[in-house]
Design a protein around this motif. Structure first.
Motif, PDB file in Angstrom:
ATOM      1  N   UNK A   2       7.592  -1.009   6.561  1.00 37.71           N
ATOM      2  CA  UNK A   2       8.379  -1.311   5.138  1.00 37.71           C
ATOM      3  C   UNK A   2       8.529  -2.720   4.901  1.00 37.71           C
ATOM      4  N   UNK A   3       7.599  -3.465   4.448  1.00 35.64           N
ATOM      5  CA  UNK A   3       7.619  -4.908   4.266  1.00 35.64           C
ATOM      6  C   UNK A   3       8.046  -5.190   2.580  1.00 35.64           C
ATOM      7  N   UNK A   4       7.300  -4.452   1.732  1.00 34.06           N
ATOM      8  CA  UNK A   4       7.674  -4.612   0.131  1.00 34.06           C
ATOM      9  C   UNK A   4       8.756  -3.565  -0.195  1.00 34.06           C
ATOM     10  N   UNK A   5       8.807  -2.420   0.712  1.00 37.70           N
ATOM     11  CA  UNK A   5       9.777  -1.309   0.275  1.00 37.70           C
ATOM     12  C   UNK A   5       9.109  -0.347  -0.730  1.00 37.70           C
ATOM     13  N   UNK A   6       7.699  -0.403  -0.912  1.00 39.63           N
ATOM     14  CA  UNK A   6       7.003   0.217  -1.682  1.00 39.63           C
ATOM     15  C   UNK A   6       5.850   0.893  -0.874  1.00 39.63           C
ATOM     16  N   UNK A   7       6.245   2.217  -0.444  1.00 45.50           N
ATOM     17  CA  UNK A   7       5.434   2.671   0.663  1.00 45.50           C
ATOM     18  C   UNK A   7       3.998   2.754   0.407  1.00 45.50           C
ATOM     19  N   UNK A   8       3.368   3.068  -0.670  1.00 43.47           N
ATOM     20  CA  UNK A   8       1.718   2.913  -0.667  1.00 43.47           C
ATOM     21  C   UNK A   8       1.118   1.751  -0.373  1.00 43.47           C
ATOM     22  N   UNK A   9       1.886   0.600  -0.906  1.00 43.76           N
ATOM     23  CA  UNK A   9       1.371  -0.628  -0.544  1.00 43.76           C
ATOM     24  C   UNK A   9       1.554  -0.962   1.001  1.00 43.76           C
ATOM     25  N   UNK A  10       2.685  -0.868   1.305  1.00 46.43           N
ATOM     26  CA  UNK A  10       2.785  -0.964   2.857  1.00 46.43           C
ATOM     27  C   UNK A  10       2.015  -0.434   3.769  1.00 46.43           C
ATOM     28  N   UNK A  11       1.840   0.971   3.389  1.00 47.48           N
ATOM     29  CA  UNK A  11       1.080   1.780   4.249  1.00 47.48           C
ATOM     30  C   UNK A  11      -0.602   1.382   4.039  1.00 47.48           C
ATOM     31  N   UNK A  12      -1.000   1.214   2.915  1.00 48.63           N
ATOM     32  CA  UNK A  12      -2.431   0.593   2.723  1.00 48.63           C
ATOM     33  C   UNK A  12      -2.545  -0.678   3.570  1.00 48.63           C
ATOM     34  N   UNK A  13      -1.813  -1.666   3.471  1.00 47.06           N
ATOM     35  CA  UNK A  13      -1.848  -2.875   4.185  1.00 47.06           C
ATOM     36  C   UNK A  13      -1.645  -2.696   5.534  1.00 47.06           C
ATOM     37  N   UNK A  14      -0.833  -1.904   6.136  1.00 42.03           N
ATOM     38  CA  UNK A  14      -1.057  -1.512   7.314  1.00 42.03           C
ATOM     39  C   UNK A  14      -2.283  -0.823   8.014  1.00 42.03           C
ATOM     40  N   UNK A  15      -2.786   0.128   7.296  1.00 45.49           N
ATOM     41  CA  UNK A  15      -4.122   0.775   7.584  1.00 45.49           C
ATOM     42  C   UNK A  15      -5.389  -0.080   7.606  1.00 45.49           C
ATOM     43  N   UNK A  16      -5.311  -1.215   6.517  1.00 42.01           N
ATOM     44  CA  UNK A  16      -6.456  -2.159   6.525  1.00 42.01           C
ATOM     45  C   UNK A  16      -6.221  -3.369   7.682  1.00 42.01           C
ATOM     46  N   UNK A  17      -4.988  -3.848   7.765  1.00 44.39           N
ATOM     47  CA  UNK A  17      -4.692  -4.845   8.463  1.00 44.39           C
ATOM     48  C   UNK A  17      -4.646  -4.680  10.147  1.00 44.39           C
ATOM     49  N   UNK A  18      -3.821  -3.589  10.425  1.00 47.75           N
ATOM     50  CA  UNK A  18      -3.604  -3.077  12.009  1.00 47.75           C
ATOM     51  C   UNK A  18      -4.836  -2.324  12.388  1.00 47.75           C
ATOM     52  N   UNK A  19      -5.234  -1.463  11.369  1.00 43.34           N
ATOM     53  CA  UNK A  19      -6.492  -0.387  11.960  1.00 43.34           C
ATOM     54  C   UNK A  19      -7.761  -0.599  11.380  1.00 43.34           C
ATOM     55  N   UNK A  20      -7.747  -1.710  10.487  1.00 42.88           N
ATOM     56  CA  UNK A  20      -9.335  -1.946   9.859  1.00 42.88           C
ATOM     57  C   UNK A  20      -9.740  -0.436   9.367  1.00 42.88           C
TER      58      UNK A  20
END
Length: 187
Positions: A65-83
């Motif tokens: 939870x970086x921005x506090x907006x879960x769709x954005x935080x989740x998408x960034x996590x999936x893109x950046x940590x899991x490609x």
């Protein structure tokens, strides 16, 4: 995509949510169950829908939870940590009319430019249906009851309350389309 992506998605979601947010994890399991049921409408898009259903709320995980907006935080996590694959990431980022909530949070342009809305309207509607017909504890509900529950939980004038009231007509439309398509399917 194969069912390997759905297995991977469930493992990631469980790792991030089951201990930290057990109620959110139960909701996720219910959303994935609804997506599996709706999958028969999609054919080859079924695995993508189920994977997105499993991961749609991963951004609520406290460590993400970086921005506090879960769709954005989740998408960034999936893109950046899991490609993760772009279609999956875009669907998670835009689940359940997230662009409308992003407007309420001043994040619309950021979400829209970083993760454009998926082109497959049926897939988008199917994820809205799966999320908005599942209670916070993973049970079945109607879209009307779900919207009322969200307003009751967050308050009508909160960011989420304002968003969900704005989004309700589109939520009901998406759910109605999927319910009609399911009813038209031979048993």
């Amino acid at each position: 995509m194969t069912d390997l992506i759905t297995d991977w998605a469930m493992q990631v979601a469980e790792a991030e949510l089951s201990t930290a947010l057990p109620r959110r994890w139960r909701h996720t399991l219910g959303v994935a169950e609804r997506a599996t049921e709706v999958g028969r409408l999609l054919g080859r898009g079924t695995d993508l829908l189920i994977a997105a259903a499993a991961l749609h709320d991963v951004g609520y995980a406290p460590r993400l939870a970086v921005t506090g907006f879960h769709p954005l935080d989740g998408a960034r996590f999936l893109r950046d940590e899991h490609e993760a694959d772009v279609p999956l990431v875009r669907l998670v980022a835009n689940h359940s009319l997230a662009l409308l909530e992003a407007e309420e949070r001043g994040l619309h342009d950021e979400l829209a430019s970083e993760f454009p809305l998926p082109d497959d309207a049926l897939l988008v509607d199917a994820l809205v249906y799966s999320d908005m017909t599942t209670t916070p504890d993973g049970g079945r509900t109607t879209a009307q009851e779900r919207v009322a529950e969200i307003i009751g939980r967050y308050g009508a004038e909160s960011v989420v309350g304002r968003f969900i009231r704005r989004a309700a007509p589109e939520i009901f439309s998406s759910v109605g389309k999927i319910e009609a398509a399911l009813a038209a399917q031979p048993r």
